[in-house]
Design an enzyme around this catalytic site. Sequence first.
Site, mmCIF file in Angstrom:
data_model
loop_
_atom_site.group_PDB
_atom_site.id
_atom_site.type_symbol
_atom_site.label_atom_id
_atom_site.label_comp_id
_atom_site.label_asym_id
_atom_site.label_seq_id
_atom_site.Cartn_x
_atom_site.Cartn_y
_atom_site.Cartn_z
ATOM 1 N N ASN C 23 -51.266 25.651 10.462
ATOM 2 C CA ASN C 23 -51.733 24.863 9.324
ATOM 3 C C ASN C 23 -53.214 25.145 9.122
ATOM 4 O O ASN C 23 -54.009 25.045 10.063
ATOM 5 C CB ASN C 23 -51.512 23.363 9.572
ATOM 6 C CG ASN C 23 -51.916 22.528 8.369
ATOM 7 O OD1 ASN C 23 -53.087 22.448 8.007
ATOM 8 N ND2 ASN C 23 -50.938 21.899 7.735
ATOM 9 N N SER C 46 -47.983 23.762 4.915
ATOM 10 C CA SER C 46 -48.829 22.904 4.106
ATOM 11 C C SER C 46 -48.283 21.493 4.211
ATOM 12 O O SER C 46 -47.089 21.264 4.023
ATOM 13 C CB SER C 46 -48.812 23.385 2.658
ATOM 14 O OG SER C 46 -49.830 22.735 1.946
ATOM 15 N N GLU C 47 -49.152 20.544 4.538
ATOM 16 C CA GLU C 47 -48.668 19.227 4.934
ATOM 17 C C GLU C 47 -48.054 18.434 3.782
ATOM 18 O O GLU C 47 -47.418 17.407 4.010
ATOM 19 C CB GLU C 47 -49.768 18.419 5.631
ATOM 20 C CG GLU C 47 -50.991 18.127 4.802
ATOM 21 C CD GLU C 47 -52.103 19.156 5.020
ATOM 22 O OE1 GLU C 47 -51.786 20.326 5.312
ATOM 23 O OE2 GLU C 47 -53.281 18.770 4.883
ATOM 24 N N ASN C 48 -48.203 18.917 2.552
ATOM 25 C CA ASN C 48 -47.488 18.251 1.463
ATOM 26 C C ASN C 48 -46.007 18.611 1.417
ATOM 27 O O ASN C 48 -45.282 18.105 0.559
ATOM 28 C CB ASN C 48 -48.158 18.516 0.108
ATOM 29 C CG ASN C 48 -48.353 19.985 -0.188
ATOM 30 O OD1 ASN C 48 -48.688 20.760 0.698
ATOM 31 N ND2 ASN C 48 -48.130 20.380 -1.419
ATOM 32 N N SER C 88 -42.705 16.517 7.034
ATOM 33 C CA SER C 88 -43.831 17.418 7.270
ATOM 34 C C SER C 88 -44.715 16.901 8.403
ATOM 35 O O SER C 88 -45.127 17.654 9.286
ATOM 36 C CB SER C 88 -44.656 17.550 5.989
ATOM 37 O OG SER C 88 -45.700 18.467 6.167
#
Lengths: 237, 237, 215, 215
Positions: C23, C46-48, C88
């Site tokens: 990340n 991607s943390e979304n 996520s």
Amino acid sequence: MRKKVYADAASALDGVLADGMTIMAGGFGLCGIPENLIAGIRDAGVKNLTVVSNNCGVDDFGLGILLANGQIRKMISSYVGENKLFEKLYLGGELELEFNPQGTLAERIRAGGAGIAGFYTKTGYGTVIAEGKPTREFNGHHYVMETGLTADLSIIKAWKADKEGNLIYRKTARNFNPMMATAGKITIVEVEELVEIGELDPENIHTPGIYIDRIIVEQGAEKRIEKVTTRKREEVK
Amino acid sequence: MRKKVYADAASALDGVLADGMTIMAGGFGLCGIPENLIAGIRDAGVKNLTVVSNNCGVDDFGLGILLANGQIRKMISSYVGENKLFEKLYLGGELELEFNPQGTLAERIRAGGAGIAGFYTKTGYGTVIAEGKPTREFNGHHYVMETGLTADLSIIKAWKADKEGNLIYRKTARNFNPMMATAGKITIVEVEELVEIGELDPENIHTPGIYIDRIIVEQGAEKRIEKVTTRKREEVK
Amino acid sequence: MAWTREQMAARAAQQIRDGFYVNLGIGIPTLVANALPPGMTVSFQSENGMLGIGPFPYEGEEDPDLINAGKQTVTEVPDTSYFSSSDSFAMIRGGHMDLSILGSMQVSEQGDIANWMVPGKMVKGMGGAMDLVAGAKEVIVLMEHVEKSGAPKLVTRCTLPLTGTHVTDFVITDLAVFEFTKRGGTLVLKELAPGVSLDEVRAKTEAKFDVGLAN
Amino acid sequence: MAWTREQMAARAAQQIRDGFYVNLGIGIPTLVANALPPGMTVSFQSENGMLGIGPFPYEGEEDPDLINAGKQTVTEVPDTSYFSSSDSFAMIRGGHMDLSILGSMQVSEQGDIANWMVPGKMVKGMGGAMDLVAGAKEVIVLMEHVEKSGAPKLVTRCTLPLTGTHVTDFVITDLAVFEFTKRGGTLVLKELAPGVSLDEVRAKTEAKFDVGLAN
């Protein structure tokens, strides 16, 4: 017969709005936000809202339009950096703000919808986020207790729904929408396309219809992009 | 290059088995169980296993073959009623047993994979399940604290994998497999079909490849049905 | 001569192993993706809600439903998968990301990170940073060695509000590379940027550190 | 004359409202699905990960990957969705099921349920029962009024290990229908099976109950 499909945002929001209520609003930045439903809440003029949403839109779009209209009393978010109006209202004491780490926010909403009253996460241990919260040690590591979060109303955005409310989302427009669908006492979804029951693949339904009370088909959505980043196309040989 | 694909159960299990280890095994009843990997563990002869699985197979199939082979020291399950050998070993003191309510078991495994060390559920409050566990009141309701669960090894069953380990499950054969995929220090999946990277729809991947260490294609699986229930076909007019 | 942002990113890229799931935070860390040696299989998260992030789209092909955590338009790769924010962060918090590379305002000699808030300035929020530092197997901080004011950013104790405690493994600045012996362990200077002296680093570093330079 | 199992199921079906999402336990509760009046939209959930359960398959069309929580082969309906066990129990525990109908060995006058374990007998496990009684909006118990031995199953306090406390809303036996005024409230006798007398019910019931029979 379940009658979940409504003509538009105004009719879907009819009878569910009240001053002082808590509303969860799906989306990450401006991606995957229920544009029609946000506009419907602005038009309804309901006030003193607590809004749970990862961000708060931008000045003139997304949840920003509820801020501009003076309808939001408190935000529970992880990041509000894209919104200048937010800063002004906050510094002027007209807006309450509760920050949650993004993963904690996501998990609190999931927990709220899943009947989990509280949970222990490492996230935020030793920081201001943990202040006043119970902590506990598991296997020599420190954890902070966070609580489940629910809302009077969740407004979410999906790509497709069938008339039962089974939903699929598109790409990263999924984000907070699936958890919020589960955590609202009432959940209203805004979709790009409504299909007949049986048209969605039962193995690939992201949100089962049990979580959805009302459905509208989105009209005239802008789907604004916050930061357009591109690369140049290579020369064709 | 990630090299996740192995020739068979024996090679995929090579180097990951040890006496006394904890293994999570996917499946509900005999549905969605990793048949080849269970047989591989029997063949390897590893002993004193703690096995986390909703059920324990039947006498001659599923996890029952590890019981019969004297390899299991302790089961963590929600229901073991289909297995007579289980009863005999348990009553003879040769087998330890920890019952978890099915939803608590599922959530403990999800929590273990998700970095949640503990959580509060209403389930089991006031029953023998809550004995010795911390409890807490939230909004006037009583909750029991349960802890996250992880394993040294998870063996799971999926329908299709690509070579990166992205998985999709089929119908109710999904059950405990997705959570167990996340909660094993090593996770091995057994699939019916292996496809190239790019062949699965990125919107409908049930388990992302990050959770999968090793992949085998199932050979000669029986897919036994525990209780065949049918209706008569209506007369053709 | 101090490293450029690109050189810092390239140095961070050296820490990435074949097969890693990574990340990248916003700012300098985003440059790391372009600095990877060819032939390596690395997946970016991607943390979304996306694993397997491709390059920016071609002009005209931006998709409003396809953005990274910095809200920039991105593209898919063949092994991409999408998931919800809770899934996520289950991935992040559960220790499944091999590496998180992020910027910071301060790092302490105990490995504490402060990167989300400056008191007195408008608070933007921590986003996913607290989850990333708490959850990733390895955390690399990429930051300028000193503030614009000249104040050290590697400090004895963070004076800014913390993002996480004892969470840093590696610090790469424009002047040097540091490694913690373990989480919460001792900070060790491992490399100097070309032409940067140990004395300069000492002068610009408040945090106590051991010197473990290769010769 | 006491109700048959089918009649008990039919009585339970009367409690189901149009649009309900319902989980049916094994045994008599499975008969409820067939007793629904036509024209109602009701979705059945199975805790192994399925919402929208169809009838048993035709002979020869059984799918080993498609079973209900009783491990019986079933079929899809047009609005079926599949999900994991954790998502399934999130649905149950989170209060999204309108109704859970399940069997029991004992129900106490406080609404406690004991339906998973008889000490001294082999313990099979509680499966999903504890989650269902804790999570469903409404819980209906369908059971014989007395044990084979004649011992009452509606008791002052459960002597068997509990499944949940203060969780019952409705009890339907072969002799009568009872309702709790609220969770943990007072047990009220609402109906008698045809030809069953109040005296018979009193004689066969240990739990204290009010009589609220319609005339």
